[in-house]
Scaffold this motif. Structure first.
Motif, PDB file in Angstrom:
ATOM      1  N   PRO A  94       0.802  -1.227   0.000  1.00 20.03           N
ATOM      2  CA  PRO A  94       0.000   0.000   0.000  1.00 20.03           C
ATOM      3  C   PRO A  94       0.831   1.271   0.000  1.00 20.03           C
ATOM      4  N   VAL A  95       2.012   1.250   0.641  1.00 21.53           N
ATOM      5  CA  VAL A  95       2.879   2.434   0.627  1.00 21.53           C
ATOM      6  C   VAL A  95       3.333   2.740  -0.794  1.00 21.53           C
ATOM      7  N   LEU A  96       3.744   1.702  -1.525  1.00 21.37           N
ATOM      8  CA  LEU A  96       4.158   1.897  -2.916  1.00 21.37           C
ATOM      9  C   LEU A  96       2.987   2.348  -3.779  1.00 21.37           C
ATOM     10  N   VAL A  97       1.811   1.766  -3.557  1.00 18.41           N
ATOM     11  CA  VAL A  97       0.630   2.138  -4.344  1.00 18.41           C
ATOM     12  C   VAL A  97       0.266   3.602  -4.107  1.00 18.41           C
ATOM     13  N   VAL A  98       0.300   4.022  -2.848  1.00 17.23           N
ATOM     14  CA  VAL A  98       0.004   5.428  -2.537  1.00 17.23           C
ATOM     15  C   VAL A  98       1.036   6.345  -3.193  1.00 17.23           C
ATOM     16  N   GLY A  99       2.305   5.954  -3.150  1.00 15.97           N
ATOM     17  CA  GLY A  99       3.348   6.764  -3.773  1.00 15.97           C
ATOM     18  C   GLY A  99       3.139   6.923  -5.260  1.00 15.97           C
ATOM     19  N   VAL A 100       2.847   5.821  -5.947  1.00 18.94           N
ATOM     20  CA  VAL A 100       2.594   5.880  -7.393  1.00 18.94           C
ATOM     21  C   VAL A 100       1.318   6.668  -7.674  1.00 18.94           C
ATOM     22  N   GLY A 101       0.334   6.531  -6.795  1.00 20.95           N
ATOM     23  CA  GLY A 101      -0.893   7.300  -6.953  1.00 20.95           C
ATOM     24  C   GLY A 101      -0.635   8.793  -6.876  1.00 20.95           C
ATOM     25  N   ILE A 102       0.238   9.206  -5.963  1.00 21.79           N
ATOM     26  CA  ILE A 102       0.577  10.621  -5.846  1.00 21.79           C
ATOM     27  C   ILE A 102       1.274  11.119  -7.109  1.00 21.79           C
TER      28      ILE A 102
END
Length: 315
Positions: free
Chosen positions: A120-128
């Motif tokens: 989820p941390v990576l997903v949030v980062g890519v989402g940003i």
């Protein structure tokens, strides 16, 4: 750094941008209007490549201080530039962005305690990264908003962190602003500019959160975040493909429905974020209960304004 060094860097960055504009014009790298665009004419696309050069200069000046982050930045910059030229398949862009965010996290040395939290941390980062890219649609918005965000983070860090990265990035942004934040932009950031700036800001924001142990700092991206998330939810409710170009962001509606000038809308977004940043800075020294109340009030007000104004514009 001395005043002479700043003047030299400013001159250097102007030269780099002018050289890119000339090269891009010869190669036909123009930002042609599409379903997502809000501009007319065909300004040069990819002028935000200057942000990578600013990071390169900071990387060299600092004695190669953050190699993993710079490697990730270089990867996403290269893929985003190729995407500006050829429109890469989503799987290549997303893979590169995941690797870029992973390298950024590796650089900080701070990882979630539980292994499953990595995803989820990576997903949030890519989402940003992609949210920041989605918001790049009118003259001046990426330039002004990024100046406010990087400037605030620099103020919060004070003498901590890598000063050259803050300073060089701000100079690069100021130079880009001169070319972009005008009634008829000479260039747009392009995916290469908005994605690279997003990763730069994500790195600076993450290090600030680590230093202060306070997630309230996420609100430094509050205006972009609310517009992006609520627009995605709106498009899902309409049954649209969220990966296709569109004009449903609030800033786009202000331009197309109200006929507001681009720079007025860009200044509005940056101005609202300035007010939020000031409130966040004040709240950082207050008890946790007050910080939670401030965060709820900011997000609630932004969401209410977004929904209320958008309803009126889409009648």
């Amino acid at each position: 750094m001395t005043l002479t060094a700043y003047v030299f860097l400013t001159t250097l960055f102007f030269g780099i941008e002018l050289a890119y504009l000339r090269l891009a014009s010869r190669l036909g790298i123009f930002d042609k209007p599409n379903e997502r665009s809000s501009h007319t004419g065909e300004p040069v696309r990819g002028g935000g490549i200057l942000f990578w050069f600013a990071a390169l200069c900071a990387f060299v000046y600092s004695g190669l201080a953050y190699p993993f982050f710079f490697a990730g930045l270089t990867l996403v910059t290269l893929l985003s530039f190729l995407d500006d030229l050829y429109t890469l398949p989503n799987r290549y862009r997303l893979l590169g962005q995941f690797l870029g965010v992973w390298l950024m996290l590796w650089q900080t040395g701070i990882w979630p305690a539980e292994g499953w939290v990595y995803i989820p941390v990576l997903v949030v980062g890519v989402g940003i990264l992609n949210a920041y890219n989605f918001m790049d649609g009118i003259n001046g918005i990426t330039a002004l908003y990024s100046l406010i965000t990087v400037g605030t983070l620099w103020y919060l860090q004070g003498e901590q962190g890598n000063q050259s990265l803050y300073g060089f990035t701000m100079i690069g942004l100021l130079v880009f602003t001169w070319f972009n934040a005008r009634r008829k932009a000479l260039c747009f950031a392009g995916d290469v500019g908005s994605i690279s700036m997003a990763l730069l800001i994500l790195f600076l924001l993450y290090t600030a959160i680590i230093a202060r142990q306070n997630y309230l700092l996420i609100l430094l991206l509050g205006v972009y975040g609310v517009d992006s998330v609520l627009t995605i939810l709106h498009r899902l409710w309409l049954g649209q493909n969220i990966f296709q170009a569109h004009r449903l962001h609030l800033f786009q509606l202000l331009v197309h429905r109200l006929r507001w000038p681009h720079l007025r809308v860009s200044a509005l977004y940056a101005g609202v974020q300035v007010l939020i940043n000031a409130l966040v800075i004040w709240a950082l020294t207050e008890p946790v209960a007050i910080q939670i109340a401030v965060a709820a009030a900011i997000l609630g007000l932004l969401a209410s304004l977004y929904i209320g104004v958008k309803r009126r514009l889409m009648r």
